[in-house]
Structure formats: structure tokens, C-alpha cells
Design an enzyme around this catalytic site. Structure first.
Site, PDB file in Angstrom:
ATOM      1  N   THR A 157       0.824  -1.213   0.000  1.00  0.00           N
ATOM      2  CA  THR A 157       0.000   0.000   0.000  1.00  0.00           C
ATOM      3  C   THR A 157       0.861   1.267   0.000  1.00  0.00           C
ATOM      4  OG1 THR A 157      -1.294  -1.300   1.565  1.00  0.00           O
ATOM      5  CG2 THR A 157      -2.063   0.945   1.112  1.00  0.00           C
TER       6      THR A 157
ATOM      7  N   ARG B  61       9.961  -3.078   5.603  1.00  0.00           N
ATOM      8  CA  ARG B  61      10.653  -4.188   6.254  1.00  0.00           C
ATOM      9  C   ARG B  61      11.739  -4.677   5.303  1.00  0.00           C
ATOM     10  NH1 ARG B  61      10.005  -9.886   7.247  1.00  0.00           N
ATOM     11  NH2 ARG B  61       8.781  -9.867   5.336  1.00  0.00           N
TER      12      ARG B  61
ATOM     13  N   HIS C 289      -8.576  -0.391   2.842  1.00  0.00           N
ATOM     14  CA  HIS C 289      -8.366  -1.842   2.842  1.00  0.00           C
ATOM     15  C   HIS C 289      -9.709  -2.584   2.728  1.00  0.00           C
ATOM     16  CE1 HIS C 289      -4.142  -1.586   3.610  1.00  0.00           C
ATOM     17  NE2 HIS C 289      -4.227  -1.263   4.882  1.00  0.00           N
TER      18      HIS C 289
HETATM   19  P1  A3P Z   1       7.692  -6.827   3.654  1.00  0.00           P
HETATM   20  O1  A3P Z   1       7.192  -6.889   5.076  1.00  0.00           O
HETATM   21  O2  A3P Z   1       7.559  -8.120   2.931  1.00  0.00           O
HETATM   22  O3  A3P Z   1       9.047  -6.251   3.531  1.00  0.00           O
HETATM   23  P2  A3P Z   1       1.874  -2.077   3.217  1.00  0.00           P
HETATM   24  O4  A3P Z   1       2.425  -0.810   2.693  1.00  0.00           O
HETATM   25  O5  A3P Z   1       0.610  -2.512   2.524  1.00  0.00           O
HETATM   26  O6  A3P Z   1       1.762  -2.067   4.704  1.00  0.00           O
HETATM   27  O7  A3P Z   1       2.905  -3.230   2.827  1.00  0.00           O
HETATM   28  C1  A3P Z   1       4.134  -3.317   3.477  1.00  0.00           C
HETATM   29  C2  A3P Z   1       5.044  -4.184   2.637  1.00  0.00           C
HETATM   30  O8  A3P Z   1       5.461  -3.441   1.482  1.00  0.00           O
HETATM   31  C3  A3P Z   1       6.311  -4.544   3.394  1.00  0.00           C
HETATM   32  O9  A3P Z   1       6.709  -5.800   2.867  1.00  0.00           O
HETATM   33  C4  A3P Z   1       7.236  -3.418   2.959  1.00  0.00           C
HETATM   34  O10 A3P Z   1       8.596  -3.698   3.153  1.00  0.00           O
HETATM   35  C5  A3P Z   1       6.888  -3.306   1.496  1.00  0.00           C
HETATM   36  N1  A3P Z   1       7.225  -2.008   0.915  1.00  0.00           N
HETATM   37  C6  A3P Z   1       7.116  -0.785   1.476  1.00  0.00           C
HETATM   38  N2  A3P Z   1       7.570   0.160   0.643  1.00  0.00           N
HETATM   39  C7  A3P Z   1       7.983  -0.470  -0.477  1.00  0.00           C
HETATM   40  C8  A3P Z   1       8.571  -0.012  -1.701  1.00  0.00           C
HETATM   41  N3  A3P Z   1       8.822   1.268  -1.917  1.00  0.00           N
HETATM   42  N4  A3P Z   1       8.886  -0.941  -2.633  1.00  0.00           N
HETATM   43  C9  A3P Z   1       8.639  -2.255  -2.418  1.00  0.00           C
HETATM   44  N5  A3P Z   1       8.099  -2.744  -1.273  1.00  0.00           N
HETATM   45  C10 A3P Z   1       7.756  -1.857  -0.312  1.00  0.00           C
END
Ligand code: A3P
Length: 298
Positions: A69, A264, A135
């Protein structure tokens, strides 16, 4: 103890008493329109459905939690605001976390009030389109959008990666029903609903960004492409760049979530380091069964 049942009206409590519920020592959830919510999130969903006044140019960014997201928000802001930020050091993404720039309907805007002052939520202020996020599954969002022709972008991620990224109780699930609502919506109405995939964005970011730009009605011009703007936006919104920014390493969202918790590893297939083959098989079997005949896989 995190029961999250503050701000719930008597009417919603009555509704909850007629819904499937789940309770353990940490959470109380209820299932509304096929999706699990904290009680106060359900109140916000209902506030949104009853009171949101859509504009035809609104853009809704939708996803299951932990599906990228934050990334989708950053890319959309960068796309829509691109003509206004020639100065690379003066970009909203350098001073604001994507969740502060694009608010969630049910997590930020409608959580505390049924009729919030929308100007307080700094969504894409200088672009002509308002940007919101959610969501909620598509059928629930649509009730709030009424018949408005708003555009909806859904980012889908491999269920096992989303599961591992999340590492907690599965509110907003089941993930397959969530993804299916948008998958079917995108097949029925491809002008209104765009179905994107985290894995494709990682694999071929430039074509995917161009696809998003076209869907949002702001395709890249030939000059923009030749100047390398597509690559610049990809770089600005990359995991390494965003996660290294001071604004994303410190601070919290409106609902007290640490900005750095949205970053992460940002990898595809990381679940392999956490799930045994038995766990993998079990999840795959359930998902295959649930998605059977839909044409959707993930
Ligand atoms: P991981 O926990 O697998 O690393 P959301 O934004 O829906 O909360 O999703 C979080 C997930 O998206 C995490 O995955 C996070 O590391 C990853 N994420 C956040 N920013 C990102 C980016 N710029 N490019 C790729 N993945 C990203």
C-alpha cells in the site's frame, strides 16, 4: 489489551450483535459484508458508506494490508504531482510519509467522526484529483462511492508474502475474498478498476508505472519518457530511497503506527524463509480451492 471498540454507536453495536464475531485476549473482530474488522473500524466503514460524498475525479487506492500500500501511495502521488515538483528536493514524498499524504477512509478519516472535515486530511492537495485509500473489499467501497465513476486501483500481493509481512491477526480477511472482489470488478469494469500486482511492479516497474499512469488518465508524454521521468519516479519511490528518508525512519501515523513499520524488506518470495513445506502446501491448497474457476491466482 487492544479491543478497539471505542467510538462505536448503539446502532452499530446492535448490528454487531447480529454479525459473526471473533474474540481472543487481544482483539474483538466482526465480519461485515464478508470481511473481518475491529469494531471501531466497522464503525468507520459505516460512517464512510453513509456519509462520503464522492467526486467524479476521486482516485481510490485499495489493497489488502501488507501488500505494498505504502509503495502504491507513493507512486500515485509522484505520478499525479509530477508536473508541480520540478525541484527534486521539494517533493511531498521527501517530507511526508505516504500514509500522511493519502489517508485511509476507515483508518484515518472516518474513525473518529461520521462527518469529518475532509480538508484536515492532506490528500494530494495540489493535484486536481483527490487521492484516498482503503483496505475494504470492493463491494463495501462501492456503497460509499454510490454511482460515482471514481477510479479504483487495487494492488494484490502473494498471500504468503502478505501473511509473513503482517505477522498478526487476520483482520480484513479472508485475503482470497478480498482479492476476488477487485479481480471480478476489474474484469467487469476495466475502466474503473485496475488490478495490479506487487510482484509485477517489482519485476518490470517502468511498464507497470506507465500502465498506472494511463489508467489514471495522466499518461507519460514522449518528452517525459525521453527525459527519464518514468525511471526517476521509480527511483524516488523505491524501497531503498523511501525507507532511508528521515520522515519514514521516524514519526508515526495519525493512528500511532511507526512510519518505519511500513518498510521491512520489500522482497518477493521472502515467505520461503519462514514457512515449512507443509505450511506452504496447506495455504496453497486452501487458496487454490477458494479461487477455483475465478481465473485469479496468487
Ligand atoms: P515486507 O514486510 O515483505 O518487507 P503495506 O504498505 O501494505 O503495509 O505493505 C508493506 C510491505 O510493502 C512490506 O513488505 C514493505 O517492506 C513493502 N514495501 C514498502 N515500501 C515499499 C517499496 N517502496 N517498494 C517495495 N516494497 C515496499
Amino acid at each position: 489489551m487492544n479491543v478497539r471498540d471505542d467510538n462505536v454507536s448503539e446502532e452499530t453495536k446492535k448490528l454487531i450483535s447480529s454479525l459473526p464475531t471473533y474474540k481472543d485476549s487481544l482483539v474483538k473482530l466482526c465480519k461485515y459484508q464478508g470481511c473481518w474488522y475491529y469494531y471501531n473500524t466497522l464503525q468507520a466503514v459505516i460512517n464512510f458508506q453513509n456519509n462520503f460524498q464522492p467526486q467524479d475525479t476521486d482516485i481510490i487506492l485499495a489493497s489488502f494490508p501488507k501488500s505494498g500500500t505504502t509503495w502504491l501511495k507513493a507512486l500515485s502521488v509522484a505520478l499525479l504531482e509530477r508536473s508541480k515538483h520540478d525541484d527534486p528536493l521539494n517533493h511531498p514524498l521527501l517530507s511526508g510519509n505516504p500514509h500522511g499524504i493519502v489517508p485511509f477512509f476507515e483508518i484515518d478519516m472516518y474513525l473518529k467522526s461520521p462527518t469529518p472535515d475532509l480538508t484536515k486530511f492532506s490528500s494530494s492537495s495540489s493535484s486536481s484529483s483527490r487521492l484516498f485509500s482503503t483496505h475494504m473489499p470492493l463491494h463495501t467501497v462501492k456503497q460509499g462511492l454510490k454511482d460515482s465513476p471514481c477510479k479504483v486501483v487495487y494492488l494484490c500481493r502473494n498471500a504468503k508474502d502478505a501473511l509473513i509481512s503482517r505477522c498478526g491477526v487476520g483482520f480484513y480477511g479472508p485475503i482470497w475474498d478480498h482479492a476476488l472482489s477487485y479481480w471480478r470488478g476489474s474484469l467487469e469494469n476495466p475502466e474503473s478498476v485496475l488490478f495490479m500486482r506487487y510482484e509485477e511492479l517489482k519485476r518490470v516497474p517502468c511498464p507497470q508505472l506507465k500502465r498506472l499512469a494511463e489508467f489514471l488518465g495522466c499518461p507519460f508524454t514522449k518528452e517525459e519518457e525521453e527525459s527519464g521521468l518514468v525511471e526517476k519516479i521509480i527511483e524516488l519511490c523505491s524501497f531503498d530511497n523511501l525507507s532511508g528518508l528521515e520522515v519514514n525512519r521516524t514519526g508515526k501515523t495519525l493512528t500511532n503506527v511507526d512510519h518505519d513499520s511500513f518498510f521491512r524488506k520489500g522482497e518477493v518470495g521472502g515467505w520461503k524463509n519462514y514457512l515449512t513445506p507443509e505450511m506452504e502446501n496447506k495455504i496453497d491448497m486452501i487458496i487454490d480451492e477458494e479461487l477455483k474457476g475465478s481465473g485469479l491466482t496468487f
